[in-house]
Design a protein around this motif. Sequence first.
Motif, PDB file in Angstrom:
ATOM      1  N   ASP A 193      -0.286   2.107  -2.922  1.00 12.02           N
ATOM      2  CA  ASP A 193       1.317   2.375  -2.569  1.00 12.02           C
ATOM      3  C   ASP A 193       1.927   1.213  -1.652  1.00 12.02           C
ATOM      4  OD1 ASP A 193       1.207   4.325  -4.785  1.00 12.02           O
ATOM      5  OD2 ASP A 193       0.739   6.108  -3.191  1.00 12.02           O
ATOM      6  N   GLU A 194       1.290   1.050  -0.728  1.00  5.69           N
ATOM      7  CA  GLU A 194       1.832   0.451   0.402  1.00  5.69           C
ATOM      8  C   GLU A 194       2.104  -1.008   0.186  1.00  5.69           C
ATOM      9  OE1 GLU A 194      -1.130   2.267   0.832  1.00  5.69           O
ATOM     10  OE2 GLU A 194      -0.989   3.356   2.427  1.00  5.69           O
ATOM     11  N   ILE A 195       1.398  -1.626  -0.727  1.00  5.30           N
ATOM     12  CA  ILE A 195       1.538  -2.945  -1.251  1.00  5.30           C
ATOM     13  C   ILE A 195       2.045  -3.103  -2.590  1.00  5.30           C
ATOM     14  CG2 ILE A 195       0.501  -5.060  -1.734  1.00  5.30           C
ATOM     15  CD1 ILE A 195      -1.484  -4.299   0.571  1.00  5.30           C
ATOM     16  N   SER A 228       6.014  -5.088   2.504  1.00  5.34           N
ATOM     17  CA  SER A 228       7.136  -4.140   1.959  1.00  5.34           C
ATOM     18  C   SER A 228       8.300  -4.980   2.103  1.00  5.34           C
ATOM     19  CB  SER A 228       7.239  -2.881   3.217  1.00  5.34           C
ATOM     20  OG  SER A 228       7.655  -3.608   4.549  1.00  5.34           O
ATOM     21  N   GLU A 275       9.556  -3.548  10.764  1.00  6.78           N
ATOM     22  CA  GLU A 275       9.704  -2.089  11.323  1.00  6.78           C
ATOM     23  C   GLU A 275      10.247  -2.316  12.352  1.00  6.78           C
ATOM     24  OE1 GLU A 275       5.484  -1.066  12.083  1.00  6.78           O
ATOM     25  OE2 GLU A 275       4.965  -0.687  10.008  1.00  6.78           O
ATOM     26  N   GLN A 287      -1.986  -3.406   9.329  1.00  8.07           N
ATOM     27  CA  GLN A 287      -0.657  -3.061   9.442  1.00  8.07           C
ATOM     28  C   GLN A 287       0.373  -4.153   9.255  1.00  8.07           C
ATOM     29  OE1 GLN A 287       0.134   0.130   9.693  1.00  8.07           O
ATOM     30  NE2 GLN A 287       2.268  -0.629   9.560  1.00  8.07           N
ATOM     31  N   GLN A 298      -5.263  -4.118  -4.035  1.00  3.52           N
ATOM     32  CA  GLN A 298      -4.193  -4.182  -3.209  1.00  3.52           C
ATOM     33  C   GLN A 298      -2.832  -3.774  -4.083  1.00  3.52           C
ATOM     34  OE1 GLN A 298      -5.587  -7.718  -0.480  1.00  3.52           O
ATOM     35  NE2 GLN A 298      -3.632  -8.197  -1.205  1.00  3.52           N
ATOM     36  N   ARG A 324       0.942  -5.011   5.761  1.00  2.00           N
ATOM     37  CA  ARG A 324       1.631  -3.929   5.024  1.00  2.00           C
ATOM     38  C   ARG A 324       3.207  -4.078   5.332  1.00  2.00           C
ATOM     39  NH1 ARG A 324      -1.288   1.727   6.889  1.00  2.00           N
ATOM     40  NH2 ARG A 324      -3.048   1.706   5.032  1.00  2.00           N
ATOM     41  N   THR A 325       3.584  -4.499   6.737  1.00  4.80           N
ATOM     42  CA  THR A 325       4.975  -4.685   6.862  1.00  4.80           C
ATOM     43  C   THR A 325       5.406  -6.074   6.230  1.00  4.80           C
ATOM     44  OG1 THR A 325       4.735  -4.026   9.230  1.00  4.80           O
ATOM     45  CG2 THR A 325       6.490  -5.466   8.830  1.00  4.80           C
TER      46      THR A 325
END
Length: 113
Positions: free
Chosen positions: A18-20, A108, A112, A101, A14, A104-105
Motif C-alpha cells: 500500500d505504501e508504494i 508517495s 513529509e 522510510q 513493492q 516511502r516518501t
Amino acid sequence: MELDNRTIEKFSRQILMDEIGYDGQLRLLSETVWLTGPDPWRAWAARYLRAAGLEVKESPAVKTSRNLRLIASSGRCPDLVIPVSGEGGQTMVAMGLAMTQWLRTLASGEMEA
C-alpha cells in the motif's frame, strides 16, 4: 509511462505494498539519487536503492566524513543523512530503516512535514 510485464514482475512485491503501489513504483523508477559516503556503506546503500528501482549516482565522501547522504534529483524528498559510525550490524539496521522510510516518501510523491 507504463510498466511492462517484466518490470511488474521484478517489482511486484513493492507494487503490492500500500505504501508504494503502481504509481509509487513509477516514481521510484523515474528517480535519480545522488549518493555520497564512505565505503563499504555507500556500496551497500547503492545496491539497496538500485534494487528498489532508482538510478544511483555515487561519489566518495570526504575522507573524514562518517555520514551517508542521499539526495533525490526530483526534490520530492528531503535529503537523507545517515551516520555510519558504530557497530556494523547496528549501522546496517539503521541504514535500512532510514532508507525504507525515505523510499516511502519518494514513492508517495508527498514530502513529509
